[in-house]
Design a protein around this motif. Structure first.
Motif, PDB file in Angstrom:
ATOM      1  N   ALA A 250      20.637  56.111  15.543  1.00  0.00           N
ATOM      2  CA  ALA A 250      19.380  56.720  15.116  1.00  0.00           C
ATOM      3  C   ALA A 250      19.023  57.870  16.037  1.00  0.00           C
ATOM      4  CB  ALA A 250      18.256  55.677  15.103  1.00  0.00           C
ATOM      5  N   MET A 251      18.076  58.709  15.554  1.00  0.00           N
ATOM      6  CA  MET A 251      17.653  59.845  16.353  1.00  0.00           C
ATOM      7  C   MET A 251      16.849  59.420  17.581  1.00  0.00           C
ATOM      8  SD  MET A 251      16.481  62.538  13.377  1.00  0.00           S
ATOM      9  CE  MET A 251      16.016  63.764  14.573  1.00  0.00           C
TER      10      MET A 251
ATOM     11  N   ARG B 187      15.961  63.840  18.483  1.00  0.00           N
ATOM     12  CA  ARG B 187      17.057  64.527  17.801  1.00  0.00           C
ATOM     13  C   ARG B 187      18.350  63.783  18.060  1.00  0.00           C
ATOM     14  NH1 ARG B 187      20.217  66.759  21.573  1.00  0.00           N
ATOM     15  NH2 ARG B 187      19.325  67.447  23.556  1.00  0.00           N
ATOM     16  N   PHE B 188      19.355  64.120  17.266  1.00  0.00           N
ATOM     17  CA  PHE B 188      20.694  63.602  17.517  1.00  0.00           C
ATOM     18  C   PHE B 188      21.337  64.396  18.658  1.00  0.00           C
ATOM     19  CE2 PHE B 188      20.222  61.882  13.213  1.00  0.00           C
ATOM     20  CZ  PHE B 188      20.767  60.620  13.395  1.00  0.00           C
TER      21      PHE B 188
ATOM     22  N   SER C 291      10.099  70.142   9.125  1.00  0.00           N
ATOM     23  CA  SER C 291      10.572  70.366   7.769  1.00  0.00           C
ATOM     24  C   SER C 291      11.569  71.510   7.765  1.00  0.00           C
ATOM     25  CB  SER C 291       9.383  70.702   6.850  1.00  0.00           C
ATOM     26  OG  SER C 291       8.736  71.879   7.310  1.00  0.00           O
ATOM     27  N   GLN C 292      12.378  71.585   6.707  1.00  0.00           N
ATOM     28  CA  GLN C 292      13.427  72.584   6.615  1.00  0.00           C
ATOM     29  C   GLN C 292      12.970  73.764   5.778  1.00  0.00           C
ATOM     30  OE1 GLN C 292      16.990  70.800   5.172  1.00  0.00           O
ATOM     31  NE2 GLN C 292      17.188  69.385   6.885  1.00  0.00           N
TER      32      GLN C 292
ATOM     33  N   HIS D 139      18.928  72.939   7.225  1.00  0.00           N
ATOM     34  CA  HIS D 139      19.679  72.945   8.478  1.00  0.00           C
ATOM     35  C   HIS D 139      20.537  71.692   8.511  1.00  0.00           C
ATOM     36  CE1 HIS D 139      20.737  73.625  12.587  1.00  0.00           C
ATOM     37  NE2 HIS D 139      19.920  74.652  12.689  1.00  0.00           N
ATOM     38  N   PRO D 140      21.850  71.799   8.383  1.00  0.00           N
ATOM     39  CA  PRO D 140      22.692  70.600   8.336  1.00  0.00           C
ATOM     40  C   PRO D 140      22.823  69.903   9.684  1.00  0.00           C
ATOM     41  CG  PRO D 140      24.054  72.562   8.364  1.00  0.00           C
ATOM     42  CD  PRO D 140      22.650  73.029   8.275  1.00  0.00           C
TER      43      PRO D 140
ATOM     44  N   ALA E 141      20.478  68.739  11.528  1.00  0.00           N
ATOM     45  CA  ALA E 141      19.373  67.832  11.822  1.00  0.00           C
ATOM     46  C   ALA E 141      19.701  66.382  11.502  1.00  0.00           C
ATOM     47  CB  ALA E 141      18.129  68.253  11.047  1.00  0.00           C
ATOM     48  N   GLY E 142      20.754  66.095  10.767  1.00  0.00           N
ATOM     49  CA  GLY E 142      20.983  64.725  10.316  1.00  0.00           C
ATOM     50  C   GLY E 142      22.141  64.012  10.967  1.00  0.00           C
ATOM     51  N   THR E 143      22.976  64.690  11.771  1.00  0.00           N
ATOM     52  CA  THR E 143      24.149  64.052  12.366  1.00  0.00           C
ATOM     53  C   THR E 143      24.349  64.558  13.797  1.00  0.00           C
ATOM     54  OG1 THR E 143      25.584  65.782  11.474  1.00  0.00           O
ATOM     55  CG2 THR E 143      25.349  63.765  10.160  1.00  0.00           C
TER      56      THR E 143
ATOM     57  N   SER F 149      26.369  66.412  16.636  1.00  0.00           N
ATOM     58  CA  SER F 149      27.184  67.600  16.426  1.00  0.00           C
ATOM     59  C   SER F 149      27.919  67.977  17.712  1.00  0.00           C
ATOM     60  CB  SER F 149      26.322  68.788  15.982  1.00  0.00           C
ATOM     61  OG  SER F 149      25.541  68.424  14.849  1.00  0.00           O
TER      62      SER F 149
END
Length: 471
Positions: free
Chosen positions: A237-238, A281-282, A382-383, A388-389, A391-393, A395
């Motif tokens: 999780a973030m 964040r991730f 918000s995007q 923005h790809p 933000a979810g994984t 990197s």
């Protein structure tokens, strides 16, 4: 007429027999004669007794009692020479202690202000002529010299290495700078040997720093930890505070330097106001492949540390080592940066991708290739625009060498390619449209710009600076 008659069986001197009276007379010994002379001298001084008691010296006066006031005329100079006693002198002449120095008022220490002792600037007597050794031996075969006040202070504060000896140079008729005073105090607090260098030690310290600027400050340390890994494990999780890495085998000597902990902390930016919620964040990592310039590597580490990258992975064997030149170029940021090493970069990428990590290859813009422009996330998360790809994984941003960029076998395993389009380049002609033919940025500058985009760094704006009056 007299003659001597021996006394048989009796102790003592022989008897002297007078021919007329026959009265025995005993010869006086030398001791008795001296005693009679002493008694006679005492009687002459006015003693009422024929055989007075021998004079006794007065009892010694305790130290805490004040000496009696004596007349200045009774002062015995010979006695003073023999015993050092000031008895007989007036009180003003008897006190030979140095006067007390005036009390110096201590100013209250303000927040963020260092208070130095007068001896901090000159801790030892400065020597103009000293004998210097021909060479400086290492404490261990793996030791190295780091130099520069910024790098040395960071190494002392972070304590990620073994610290052996500190060398501080002080020129003639000069005081230690505030930075050197601070470094010396840190070394004393950590019980590190300090060598104050003078005179011709300047040439020897130039050799220790390989001719580079050392600012008169060199520290002997062990190598910087660089943990060997095989992959990065998944992040759930973030809000996680850390993630784990799969460690690669290492020898006992390597483990003593690099450690064996597989936990990598995630840096979450702290809120700027009490009402603001923490920004989760991730994790974002940086992979360097083939960056051979030590100055570029140091500058990248400095930017990555300042912007908040969670760790740097050195791929393969082509990157510049973590030499003292790299440490000085990073301004000490390398001392507190998480650094990993992947021997097989392709295997590292494949295993980490299986654990949910996405890899982005940085490359120069290619004319005629369709691209998608990404905008920053807004302040509320918000995007905007195309989204923005990142933000979810978790990197990994990959940077290549100064001349040819990323190698082909690494670039082929990337999930996407990211680039910074040049303002003077045509979309269809590329660098051919620019007369100066500037096709790319310096690798350290490009890395800083891309890391800023990946980490969504906010811009802080303040009011105008008030002009100060000059008196």
């Amino acid at each position: 007429m007299a003659w001597v008659t021996p006394r048989i069986g009796l102790r003592g001197p022989p008897l002297l027999i007078n021919s007329l009276s026959w009265t025995p007379v005993r010869h006086a010994s030398l001791t008795s004669a001296i005693e009679r002379g002493i008694r006679k001298s005492q009687n002459l001084r006015g003693s009422p007794s024929r055989f007075p008691e021998p004079a006794r010296s007065p009892p010694s006066r305790p130290r805490f009692q004040k000496p009696a006031r004596n007349n200045f005329s009774r002062f015995d100079e010979d006695k003073f020479v023999r015993t050092g006693s000031f008895e007989g002198l007036p009180r003003e002449h008897r006190d030979v202690r140095p006067p007390r120095p005036e009390r110096v008022k201590r100013h209250k220490r303000k927040r963020g202000q260092d208070v130095h002792h007068p001896t901090d600037a000159v801790p030892e007597r400065i020597k103009s002529e000293v004998k210097i050794p021909t060479s400086i031996p290492y404490t261990t075969p793996a030791s190295e010299f780091i130099y520069g006040t910024g790098a040395v202070e960071a190494a002392l504060r972070c304590s990620r290495r073994q610290l052996y000896k500190l060398y501080l140079y002080q020129g003639e008729d000069e005081e230690l700078s505030p930075a050197k005073i601070k470094i010396r105090k840190l070394a004393l607090a950590k019980d590190i040997k300090i060598k104050m260098a003078f005179a011709k030690w300047a040439q020897l310290m130039d050799q220790m720093s390989a001719g580079r600027a050392h600012n008169g400050c060199i520290l002997e340390v062990s190598p910087l930890p660089k943990l060997p890994v095989q992959s990065l494990r998944s992040v759930s999780a973030m809000t996680d505070t850390h993630f784990r890495a799969e460690l690669a085998p290492q020898t006992r000597e390597e483990a003593a330097v690099n450690g064996t902990s597989d936990i990598i902390p995630i840096l979450h930016p702290a809120p700027s106001t009490p009402e603001e919620q923490p920004r989760h964040r991730f994790p974002v990592m940086l992979l360097l492949d083939g960056v051979v310039d030590s100055g570029n590597v140091g500058a990248i580490i400095r930017s990555a540390y300042y912007l908040g990258i969670d760790g740097i992975v050195f791929a393969g064997r082509n990157s510049a080592p973590l030499s003292p030149v790299t440490i000085k170029a990073s301004a000490g940021a390398a001392e507190n940066m998480t650094m990993l090493y992947a021997r097989n970069e392709v295997e590292f990428i494949q295993r980490s991708k299986a654990n949910g990590w996405r890899f982005y290859a940085a490359d120069a813009p290619t004319p005629g290739v369709p691209v998608t422009h990404l905008d920053r996330l807004s302040m509320d998360g918000s995007q905007d625009g195309n989204g923005h790809p990142l933000a979810g994984t978790p990197s990994v941003l990959m940077m290549g060498s100064e001349s040819s960029g990323l190698s082909a076998h690494i670039k082929s395993h990337a999930d996407a390619t990211v680039t910074i389009p040049g303002a003077r380049h045509s979309v269809y002609l590329g660098v051919e449209s620019d007369p100066a033919r500037i096709d790319s940025l310096n690798v350290s500058v490009a890395a800083a710009l891309l890391m800023d985009m990946f980490l969504q760094t906010r811009l802080a704006v303040s009011g105008p600076v008030k002009k100060q009056k000059m008196w």
